[in-house]
Design an enzyme around this catalytic site. Structure first.
Site, PDB file in Angstrom:
ATOM      1  N   HIS A  42    -103.503 -10.153   1.031  1.00  0.00           N
ATOM      2  CA  HIS A  42    -103.673 -10.862  -0.359  1.00  0.00           C
ATOM      3  C   HIS A  42    -103.779 -12.423   0.066  1.00  0.00           C
ATOM      4  O   HIS A  42    -104.321 -13.372  -0.378  1.00  0.00           O
ATOM      5  CB  HIS A  42    -102.331 -10.461  -1.221  1.00  0.00           C
ATOM      6  CG  HIS A  42    -102.849 -11.141  -2.239  1.00  0.00           C
ATOM      7  ND1 HIS A  42    -101.889 -12.292  -3.009  1.00  0.00           N
ATOM      8  CD2 HIS A  42    -103.714 -11.109  -3.602  1.00  0.00           C
ATOM      9  CE1 HIS A  42    -102.145 -12.649  -4.298  1.00  0.00           C
ATOM     10  NE2 HIS A  42    -103.353 -12.026  -4.697  1.00  0.00           N
ATOM     11  N   TRP A  51     -96.278 -20.690  -9.478  1.00  0.00           N
ATOM     12  CA  TRP A  51     -95.823 -19.498  -8.400  1.00  0.00           C
ATOM     13  C   TRP A  51     -95.245 -20.496  -7.363  1.00  0.00           C
ATOM     14  O   TRP A  51     -95.694 -21.390  -6.919  1.00  0.00           O
ATOM     15  CB  TRP A  51     -97.115 -18.753  -8.035  1.00  0.00           C
ATOM     16  CG  TRP A  51     -96.762 -17.688  -7.243  1.00  0.00           C
ATOM     17  CD1 TRP A  51     -96.769 -17.587  -5.928  1.00  0.00           C
ATOM     18  CD2 TRP A  51     -96.345 -16.283  -7.833  1.00  0.00           C
ATOM     19  NE1 TRP A  51     -96.307 -16.209  -5.364  1.00  0.00           N
ATOM     20  CE2 TRP A  51     -96.041 -15.411  -6.618  1.00  0.00           C
ATOM     21  CE3 TRP A  51     -96.314 -16.000  -9.089  1.00  0.00           C
ATOM     22  CZ2 TRP A  51     -95.837 -14.168  -6.818  1.00  0.00           C
ATOM     23  CZ3 TRP A  51     -95.742 -14.500  -9.389  1.00  0.00           C
ATOM     24  CH2 TRP A  51     -95.647 -13.788  -8.006  1.00  0.00           C
ATOM     25  N   SER A  78    -101.850 -20.348  -7.867  1.00  0.00           N
ATOM     26  CA  SER A  78    -102.767 -21.211  -6.761  1.00  0.00           C
ATOM     27  C   SER A  78    -104.345 -20.802  -7.243  1.00  0.00           C
ATOM     28  O   SER A  78    -104.893 -21.927  -7.347  1.00  0.00           O
ATOM     29  CB  SER A  78    -102.557 -20.990  -5.563  1.00  0.00           C
ATOM     30  OG  SER A  78    -101.253 -21.800  -5.112  1.00  0.00           O
ATOM     31  N   PHE A  79    -104.366 -19.579  -7.474  1.00  0.00           N
ATOM     32  CA  PHE A  79    -105.952 -19.580  -7.763  1.00  0.00           C
ATOM     33  C   PHE A  79    -106.412 -20.027  -9.128  1.00  0.00           C
ATOM     34  O   PHE A  79    -107.714 -20.371  -9.161  1.00  0.00           O
ATOM     35  CB  PHE A  79    -106.071 -17.893  -8.055  1.00  0.00           C
ATOM     36  CG  PHE A  79    -107.414 -17.412  -7.915  1.00  0.00           C
ATOM     37  CD1 PHE A  79    -108.194 -17.188  -6.568  1.00  0.00           C
ATOM     38  CD2 PHE A  79    -108.330 -17.219  -9.016  1.00  0.00           C
ATOM     39  CE1 PHE A  79    -109.530 -16.789  -6.736  1.00  0.00           C
ATOM     40  CE2 PHE A  79    -109.579 -16.602  -9.067  1.00  0.00           C
ATOM     41  CZ  PHE A  79    -110.049 -16.658  -7.809  1.00  0.00           C
ATOM     42  N   THR A  82     -99.502  -8.220   3.090  1.00  0.00           N
ATOM     43  CA  THR A  82    -100.750  -7.572   2.927  1.00  0.00           C
ATOM     44  C   THR A  82    -101.797  -8.636   2.938  1.00  0.00           C
ATOM     45  O   THR A  82    -101.781  -9.900   3.078  1.00  0.00           O
ATOM     46  CB  THR A  82    -100.852  -7.166   1.199  1.00  0.00           C
ATOM     47  OG1 THR A  82    -100.714  -8.088   0.780  1.00  0.00           O
ATOM     48  CG2 THR A  82     -99.828  -6.008   0.942  1.00  0.00           C
TER      49      THR A  82
END
Length: 152
Positions: free
Chosen positions: A92, A26, A60-61, A90
């Site tokens: 997030h 990402w 990244s998660f 948001t």
């Protein structure tokens, strides 16, 4: 504790280090630049290219799971996780940034090898570009941190 050093001295210990780099896909333009600077700096400081492994994960998660799996399954001296989370409209950004930071912190406490937090968290793309290019490229710091942490 030994003072932090940016010297380019190659020594036997650095040459034998095995470093794993985990890179988020990402924001790939940013993470790719960070990864390149990290690898270049590791080599510049004496780590053999053949002792550097790199894998990519979707975001990244996912860095947390990959770091845990690699730390437990491979003989390596340090892991560098590289990601880029850019603030949006948001909440997030806050959830992911906080979760990734806490996840990597937890792995550093639980595992017996250093995991270097190389995740940019920026307000905008310009900040991310600035921190992933030229002499300001944070990948340089990620590499040096990994080398230094293996000495502890």
């Amino acid at each position: 504790m030994k003072k932090f050093s940016h010297s380019n001295k190659t020594n036997q210990k650095t040459e034998n280090l095995k470093i794993s780099i985990i890179v988020s896909q990402w924001n790939n333009t940013i993470t790719s630049n960070l990864s390149k600077a990290t690898i270049t700096t590791l080599i510049k400081h004496g780590v053999l290219k053949s002792n550097i492994s790199k894998i990519e994960v979707p975001g990244s998660f996912e860095l947390i799971f990959a770091a845990k799996k690699i730390a437990k399954s491979k003989k390596i001296d340090a892991i560098i996780v590289i990601g880029c989370i850019i603030k949006g409209e948001t909440p997030h950004f806050e959830y992911i940034s906080n979760s990734v930071a806490l996840g990597i912190k937890d792995l550093n406490i639980l595992l017996k090898k250093p995991i270097i937090f190389g995740v940019l968290t920026t307000d905008n793309i310009e900040q991310a570009q600035d921190r992933s290019s030229g002499e300001k490229n944070k990948g340089i710091e990620f590499a040096i941190s990994a080398i230094e942490m293996t000495k502890i």
